[in-house]
Scaffold this motif. Structure first.
Motif: not given
Length: 114
Positions: A69, A81-82, A85, A88, A90-91
């Motif tokens: 990542q 983190v993007t 996310e 997963t 989440r975004k």
């Protein structure tokens, strides 16, 4: 002039099946030519199955490229983190972010769309 030809249904079905077979062969020939010209990519069945099973396309293509990542985030100039996310769920990620990730992975934006 409107000419009409009448043939038995069985003959019509045979001709239609032959036309579909020809179209399939032409598609195959185009795909092989594109691969030979370096314009395409073969994806191993393991990765295709992961995509078909609904796994995050971003994660699958990242794994296919052997990237972490962090490495993908750096190459695409986005936050790690993007990436996590988006993978997963989440975004969703903006179009700009997804385009940068797609470019970094060497895939189309459509390939990342689910």
């Amino acid at each position: 002039m409107n000419e009409m030809v009448t043939i038995p249904r069985a003959e019509y079905d045979r001709l239609r099946a032959a036309a579909e077979d020809l179209a399939d062969l032409q598609t195959y020939d185009r795909a092989k030519a594109a691969l030979a010209a370096g314009e395409g990519e073969l994806i191993p069945a393991e990765y295709v199955n992961r995509l078909l099973n609904g796994e995050s396309a971003l994660r699958v293509y990242r794994n296919l490229r052997g990237m972490t990542q962090a490495a993908l985030a750096e190459k695409a100039s986005v936050n790690r983190v993007t990436v996590a996310e988006i993978e997963t769920g989440r975004k969703q990620g903006s179009i700009t972010t997804l385009r940068a990730l797609a470019n970094a992975l060497g895939v189309s934006l459509d390939d990342l769309a689910e």
